[in-house]
Motif scaffolding. Structure first.
Motif, short mmCIF file in Angstrom:
data_model
loop_
_atom_site.label_atom_id
_atom_site.label_comp_id
_atom_site.label_asym_id
_atom_site.label_seq_id
_atom_site.Cartn_x
_atom_site.Cartn_y
_atom_site.Cartn_z
N ASP A 1 0.82 -1.20 0.00
CA ASP A 1 0.00 0.00 0.00
C ASP A 1 0.85 1.25 0.00
N THR A 2 2.02 1.10 0.59
CA THR A 2 2.79 2.29 0.90
C THR A 2 3.72 2.71 -0.24
N THR A 3 3.74 1.96 -1.35
CA THR A 3 4.62 2.32 -2.44
C THR A 3 4.27 3.70 -2.95
N ARG A 4 5.23 4.56 -2.98
CA ARG A 4 4.97 5.92 -3.44
C ARG A 4 5.25 6.04 -4.93
N ALA A 5 4.43 6.84 -5.61
CA ALA A 5 4.59 6.96 -7.06
C ALA A 5 5.63 8.00 -7.44
N GLU B 1 0.94 0.74 -12.00
CA GLU B 1 1.87 -0.17 -11.33
C GLU B 1 1.36 -1.60 -11.38
#
Lengths: 301, 248
Positions: A28-32, A300
């Protein structure tokens, strides 16, 4: 592994791409907003390679055709001659480019300001929109070539007349897109704003304007190209010479005097300008929307 | 008493009669669920209690007596976040709109974000969050004004079951600590029994309250309650009442 089958021609860089790709998690925490990875750069290069290959092949074929068939330069100059002419006549063409650019830029600026203001006016009341929108459409569908002579007769100041013509062509996409955008605010969010007692001004600044931004930027991208077309068409109709003449006049002039290579050179400059405007506005759109809008965000997974 | 609806009718402009003669009391500190088939006007009741829209007949009274609902938090079925704003800005929206000074707003925003367990995500954008996390942001936004009354319109309906159970538990824990009043709209018998202190069962459209059930189960409820005989008994009786309400 990502994109294996398509990378055969670039096998030497494949290991690196795989290594980079392995770090991308599905959390969830993957930043774009991460900096571009090497694989992105190579992906970009791979995307532009095919059109460049087509272009180079076409140019080579054109040059060969002209040379082998010995086509006279006043019928069809080869690409090398066109480039040569562009360099040779730069001192004449460059000032004309600046003139055309100035009119295009001014028209786009006025179209943006006026277009956004008109769109805001439209969204203030359904009646205003109903009463005025048909006239915006009429202005849009009337060919600018047909009304340019009238405008040039009415407005004595030629640059101003050209600006008006370019503006007429450029303003509609901004008006219609921005109006659509301002009306597209999420209804539940509107309810929420109402629940918290937001004023009209707050609804506008905090909700409607940001909702309209992607639509506005889409309209702006179309209008950028149209402003250039409008300016060039109006210059053709005006046909004015002298210091204040734009690229369209250089094309006309070269045609009259059979300087076909210069005609091509001027045409090349017009096209190049259009592409640069498009790229600049695309970049602007990306920079404004990159943090949140789906259009500017890489998919993603 | 927080709000009292008496013989409320609601007819929409397109002629749909959403509510007919609905009576409902919302008591201080209770967790009230509105349970009914879809389209029965549950959401309409919530909107009317929130003051979004006028009744066509009957009356609504709010405590405080100025004829307006007081501080209300509203959670929609969808997270309804501003995609262009970070979690922090979304949560602060109600305070921003009221012109609360930034320093105070920031402190309350941090508190609300902490309450829903989203510390560290203040600067994320909604699209970077999962469905459950977005719903947490939505709840934090509703809580940031310290409302007396929290209205929730099927807030967890679009989430998967694991996420929904987790949010149910977190919501109950929050409610146990803060004791605001909750009106929770749902079409799930199981969810309403698990969460509520009282359930109002609604008829099919035009909606009115068919019956009310008080759920008298011990206060800190947790997963063990979900499998207890008491829970099953309540589910059975509420299901029967719901079936009866739909038939009538």
């Amino acid at each position: 592994m990502s994109g294996g089958p398509r990378t055969s021609s670039l096998s030497s860089i494949e290991p690196k791409r795989a290594a980079d790709g392995a770090g991308v998690g599905d959390l969830d925490t993957t930043r774009a907003a991460a900096p571009p990875r090497r694989s992105d750069v190579w992906g970009g290069v791979r995307r532009v390679l095919p059109p460049i290959a087509i272009g180079v092949t076409g140019l080579v074929a054109w040059e060969l055709l002209v040379r082998l068939k010995q086509i006279p330069y006043y019928i069809l100059p080869g690409p090398l001659l066109v480039i040569g002419t562009l360099v040779k006549d730069w001192s004449t063409l460059y000032p004309s480019l600046l003139v055309t650019l100035a009119i295009t830029g001014a028209a786009l600026l006025v179209a943006t300001v006026a277009g956004v203001l008109i769109a805001i006016l439209f969204t203030q009341s359904r009646w205003i929109e109903l009463s005025l929108f048909p006239y915006a459409v009429i202005l849009q569908v009337t060919p600018v070539v047909a009304i340019a002579p009238l405008i040039i007769i009415w407005v004595k100041n030629i640059p101003l007349a050209l600006l008006i013509c370019a503006w007429i062509v450029a303003f509609f996409p901004i008006v219609s897109n921005t109006t659509l955008g301002l009306n597209s605010a999420d209804h539940n969010l509107l309810n929420l704003f109402q629940l918290y007692g937001a004023s009209r001004r707050q609804v506008f600044w905090h909700l409607k304007l940001p909702s309209a931004m992607p639509y506005f930027l889409g309209g702006l991208r179309i209008s950028g190209g149209l402003a250039l077309i409008g300016a060039v068409v109006a210059e053709f109709v005006a046909g004015t010479g002298g210091v204040q003449s734009g690229l369209a006049y250089r094309v006309l002039e070269a045609g009259y005097t059979m300087q076909i290579p210069r005609m091509f050179a001027a045409l090349l400059m017009i096209t190049g300008t259009g592409i640069l405007i498009f790229l600049a506005l695309t970049l602007l759109s990306h920079l404004v929307l990159r943090s949140w809008h789906e259009s500017a965000v890489k998919r993603e997974g | 008493m927080i709000a009292r609806l008496q013989q409320v009718d609601k007819v929409y402009a397109n002629g749909v009669v959403a509510l007919r003669g609905l009576d409902l009391d919302v008591g201080e500190g209770e967790f009230l669920s509105l349970l009914g088939p879809s389209g029965c006007g549950k959401s309409t009741v919530l909107r009317l209690v929130a003051g979004l829209g006028e009744v066509s007949g009957g009356r609504i009274e709010w405590s405080g007596g100025n004829g307006r609902p007081g501080d209300i938090g509203f959670v929609f079925q969808e997270p309804t976040l501003m995609p262009w704003a970070t979690v922090r800005k979304n949560v602060l929206l109600p305070l921003t709109l009221r012109g609360v000074p930034l320093e105070e707003a920031d402190a309350r925003g941090r508190e609300a974000i902490g309450m829903v367990g989203l510390d560290g995500f203040e600067h994320a954008y909604p699209r970077e969050l999962s469905g459950g996390m977005k719903m947490r942001v939505s709840i934090a936004r509703a809580l940031v004004t310290h409302p007396r009354l929290l209205l929730m319109d099927e807030p967890f309906a679009s989430l998967d079951e694991i996420t929904r159970f987790k949010l149910d538990n977190d919501l109950l824990a929050l409610w146990a600590r803060q004791r605001w009043t909750v009106v929770f709209v749902t079409h799930s018998v199981y969810e309403s029994v698990y969460l509520s202190t009282r359930i109002a069962v609604m008829t099919a459209r035009p909606g009115r309250t068919a019956s009310e059930v008080a759920i008298e189960a011990p206060a800190p409820r947790d997963e063990t309650f979900r499998t207890s005989p008491l829970y099953n008994e309540y589910c059975r009786s509420v299901s029967a009442r719901l079936a009866e309400a739909i038939r009538s």
